[in-house]
Write a protein that holds these residues in place. Structure first.
Motif, PDB file in Angstrom:
ATOM      1  N   ALA A 267      18.948  -5.913  -7.324  1.00 52.54           N
ATOM      2  CA  ALA A 267      18.418  -4.644  -6.804  1.00 52.54           C
ATOM      3  C   ALA A 267      17.010  -4.841  -6.267  1.00 52.54           C
ATOM      4  CB  ALA A 267      18.433  -3.583  -7.903  1.00 52.54           C
ATOM      5  N   LEU A 268      16.246  -5.686  -6.916  1.00 46.09           N
ATOM      6  CA  LEU A 268      14.894  -5.993  -6.443  1.00 46.09           C
ATOM      7  C   LEU A 268      14.950  -6.691  -5.079  1.00 46.09           C
ATOM      8  CD1 LEU A 268      11.969  -5.689  -7.270  1.00 46.09           C
ATOM      9  CD2 LEU A 268      12.178  -7.765  -8.621  1.00 46.09           C
ATOM     10  N   TRP A 269      15.893  -7.605  -4.919  1.00 47.99           N
ATOM     11  CA  TRP A 269      16.090  -8.276  -3.634  1.00 47.99           C
ATOM     12  C   TRP A 269      16.415  -7.252  -2.555  1.00 47.99           C
ATOM     13  CZ3 TRP A 269      15.004 -12.486  -1.077  1.00 47.99           C
ATOM     14  CH2 TRP A 269      15.703 -12.798   0.083  1.00 47.99           C
ATOM     15  N   GLN A 270      17.261  -6.290  -2.876  1.00 43.39           N
ATOM     16  CA  GLN A 270      17.607  -5.229  -1.926  1.00 43.39           C
ATOM     17  C   GLN A 270      16.372  -4.422  -1.506  1.00 43.39           C
ATOM     18  OE1 GLN A 270      20.695  -6.499  -0.967  1.00 43.39           O
ATOM     19  NE2 GLN A 270      20.878  -4.356  -0.420  1.00 43.39           N
ATOM     20  N   VAL A 271      15.515  -4.101  -2.467  1.00 40.48           N
ATOM     21  CA  VAL A 271      14.288  -3.372  -2.147  1.00 40.48           C
ATOM     22  C   VAL A 271      13.427  -4.201  -1.214  1.00 40.48           C
ATOM     23  CG1 VAL A 271      12.101  -2.523  -3.133  1.00 40.48           C
ATOM     24  CG2 VAL A 271      14.265  -2.018  -4.293  1.00 40.48           C
TER      25      VAL A 271
ATOM     26  N   SER B 219       0.828  -1.208   0.000  1.00 39.39           N
ATOM     27  CA  SER B 219       0.000   0.000   0.000  1.00 39.39           C
ATOM     28  C   SER B 219       0.863   1.259   0.000  1.00 39.39           C
ATOM     29  CB  SER B 219      -0.946   0.001   1.201  1.00 39.39           C
ATOM     30  OG  SER B 219      -0.219   0.164   2.406  1.00 39.39           O
ATOM     31  N   ASP B 220       2.161   1.101   0.227  1.00 35.48           N
ATOM     32  CA  ASP B 220       3.112   2.213   0.257  1.00 35.48           C
ATOM     33  C   ASP B 220       3.569   2.532  -1.174  1.00 35.48           C
ATOM     34  OD1 ASP B 220       5.281   3.920   0.504  1.00 35.48           O
ATOM     35  OD2 ASP B 220       6.253   2.758   2.084  1.00 35.48           O
ATOM     36  N   GLU B 221       3.163   3.688  -1.664  1.00 33.43           N
ATOM     37  CA  GLU B 221       3.484   4.056  -3.033  1.00 33.43           C
ATOM     38  C   GLU B 221       4.992   4.144  -3.277  1.00 33.43           C
ATOM     39  OE1 GLU B 221       2.487   7.586  -6.248  1.00 33.43           O
ATOM     40  OE2 GLU B 221       1.229   7.376  -4.473  1.00 33.43           O
ATOM     41  N   SER B 222       5.758   4.584  -2.284  1.00 31.64           N
ATOM     42  CA  SER B 222       7.212   4.685  -2.468  1.00 31.64           C
ATOM     43  C   SER B 222       7.835   3.285  -2.596  1.00 31.64           C
ATOM     44  CB  SER B 222       7.869   5.472  -1.333  1.00 31.64           C
ATOM     45  OG  SER B 222       7.686   4.821  -0.103  1.00 31.64           O
ATOM     46  N   PHE B 223       7.293   2.299  -1.863  1.00 31.06           N
ATOM     47  CA  PHE B 223       7.791   0.928  -2.022  1.00 31.06           C
ATOM     48  C   PHE B 223       7.491   0.419  -3.427  1.00 31.06           C
ATOM     49  CE2 PHE B 223       7.024  -3.606  -2.198  1.00 31.06           C
ATOM     50  CZ  PHE B 223       8.252  -4.086  -1.796  1.00 31.06           C
ATOM     51  N   ARG B 224       6.255   0.629  -3.891  1.00 29.96           N
ATOM     52  CA  ARG B 224       5.884   0.164  -5.236  1.00 29.96           C
ATOM     53  C   ARG B 224       6.778   0.818  -6.298  1.00 29.96           C
ATOM     54  NH1 ARG B 224       0.710   1.397  -3.390  1.00 29.96           N
ATOM     55  NH2 ARG B 224       0.488   2.983  -5.017  1.00 29.96           N
TER      56      ARG B 224
ATOM     57  N   MET C 213       9.319  -1.229  -8.766  1.00 29.36           N
ATOM     58  CA  MET C 213       9.247  -1.180 -10.228  1.00 29.36           C
ATOM     59  C   MET C 213      10.502  -0.563 -10.846  1.00 29.36           C
ATOM     60  SD  MET C 213       6.608  -2.832 -11.082  1.00 29.36           S
ATOM     61  CE  MET C 213       6.751  -2.518 -12.849  1.00 29.36           C
ATOM     62  N   SER C 214      11.236   0.239 -10.086  1.00 29.09           N
ATOM     63  CA  SER C 214      12.425   0.917 -10.606  1.00 29.09           C
ATOM     64  C   SER C 214      13.709   0.105 -10.455  1.00 29.09           C
ATOM     65  CB  SER C 214      12.607   2.261  -9.892  1.00 29.09           C
ATOM     66  OG  SER C 214      11.491   3.080 -10.107  1.00 29.09           O
ATOM     67  N   ALA C 215      13.672  -0.952  -9.681  1.00 25.55           N
ATOM     68  CA  ALA C 215      14.885  -1.761  -9.471  1.00 25.55           C
ATOM     69  C   ALA C 215      15.423  -2.239 -10.822  1.00 25.55           C
ATOM     70  CB  ALA C 215      14.580  -2.938  -8.555  1.00 25.55           C
ATOM     71  N   GLU C 216      16.738  -2.123 -10.993  1.00 24.27           N
ATOM     72  CA  GLU C 216      17.345  -2.393 -12.296  1.00 24.27           C
ATOM     73  C   GLU C 216      17.498  -3.870 -12.632  1.00 24.27           C
ATOM     74  OE1 GLU C 216      20.877  -0.176 -13.019  1.00 24.27           O
ATOM     75  OE2 GLU C 216      19.962   1.703 -12.356  1.00 24.27           O
ATOM     76  N   ASN C 217      17.589  -4.728 -11.613  1.00 24.54           N
ATOM     77  CA  ASN C 217      17.780  -6.151 -11.876  1.00 24.54           C
ATOM     78  C   ASN C 217      17.300  -6.948 -10.654  1.00 24.54           C
ATOM     79  OD1 ASN C 217      19.903  -5.995  -9.924  1.00 24.54           O
ATOM     80  ND2 ASN C 217      21.314  -5.372 -11.549  1.00 24.54           N
TER      81      ASN C 217
ATOM     82  N   THR D  61      14.293  -6.699   0.883  1.00 21.89           N
ATOM     83  CA  THR D  61      14.845  -6.933   2.213  1.00 21.89           C
ATOM     84  C   THR D  61      14.971  -5.647   3.023  1.00 21.89           C
ATOM     85  OG1 THR D  61      17.090  -6.901   1.316  1.00 21.89           O
ATOM     86  CG2 THR D  61      16.032  -9.060   1.563  1.00 21.89           C
ATOM     87  N   ALA D  62      15.121  -4.532   2.356  1.00 26.20           N
ATOM     88  CA  ALA D  62      15.212  -3.258   3.063  1.00 26.20           C
ATOM     89  C   ALA D  62      13.851  -2.824   3.604  1.00 26.20           C
ATOM     90  CB  ALA D  62      15.766  -2.184   2.148  1.00 26.20           C
ATOM     91  N   ALA D  63      12.799  -3.250   2.938  1.00 24.84           N
ATOM     92  CA  ALA D  63      11.449  -2.792   3.298  1.00 24.84           C
ATOM     93  C   ALA D  63      10.810  -3.629   4.394  1.00 24.84           C
ATOM     94  CB  ALA D  63      10.564  -2.827   2.059  1.00 24.84           C
ATOM     95  N   ALA D  64      11.351  -4.790   4.665  1.00 21.77           N
ATOM     96  CA  ALA D  64      10.710  -5.696   5.622  1.00 21.77           C
ATOM     97  C   ALA D  64      10.537  -5.032   6.956  1.00 21.77           C
ATOM     98  CB  ALA D  64      11.526  -6.972   5.762  1.00 21.77           C
TER      99      ALA D  64
END
Length: 150
Positions: A141-145, A125-130, A134-138, A147-150
């Motif tokens: 980077a998606l994994w980083q997003v 529901s967090d627009e900045s997370f979404r 969607m902006s993660a390059e690979n 694990t950082a958000a948990a």
């Protein structure tokens, strides 16, 4: 609660290629079959399709959280996928879904399964997370997003 307790780097698919709901579900299940060759991917797909027939798991804002319970599953498993093109997933807002969080749980784990779904819903529901998702390059980077958000 941390996503990586139920999610593994090889269960993150940065570019889904499927264009239909059944094919996306099959693509999301594929990493489990690759990790556990005895995993019943045909049954898993049917469980997820049966759940979709009860009501879409496309919750809007480009997000879908397909989920279900399976007998003979030993642990809760999350697989995350991203579709850059978007997929018609019969979402409640009638827009294509781009962010997918598949959750499969053992039959006997009701409470935890619901808490995980609630956690994922809050996160998405967090627009900045979404946007970061969607902006993660690979995939890394998606994994980083994730694990950082948990």
């Amino acid at each position: 609660m941390r996503l990586e307790d139920y999610l593994q780097p090889d269960f993150v698919i940065g570019e889904l290629v499927s264009e239909s709901k059944p094919d996306v579900l099959a693509e999301l299940i594929a990493p489990m079959k690759a990790r556990w060759p005895d995993f019943d991917d045909v049954r898993a797909r049917q469980v997820l399709l049966d759940r979709e027939n009860l009501g879409t798991t496309g919750i809007g804002d480009g997000v879908a959280i397909p989920h279900g319970k399976m007998e003979n599953l030993e642990q809760i498993v999350i697989v995350v996928g991203r579709s850059l093109k978007g997929v018609n997933f019969d979402a409640l807002d009638f827009k294509p879904c781009r962010i997918f969080f598949l959750v499969l749980a053992p039959e006997h784990v009701a409470g935890l399964h619901l808490r995980i779904l609630a956690h994922i819903s809050r996160l998405l529901s967090d627009e900045s997370f979404r946007h970061a998702f969607m902006s993660a390059e690979n995939d890394a980077a998606l994994w980083q997003v994730l694990t950082a958000a948990a």
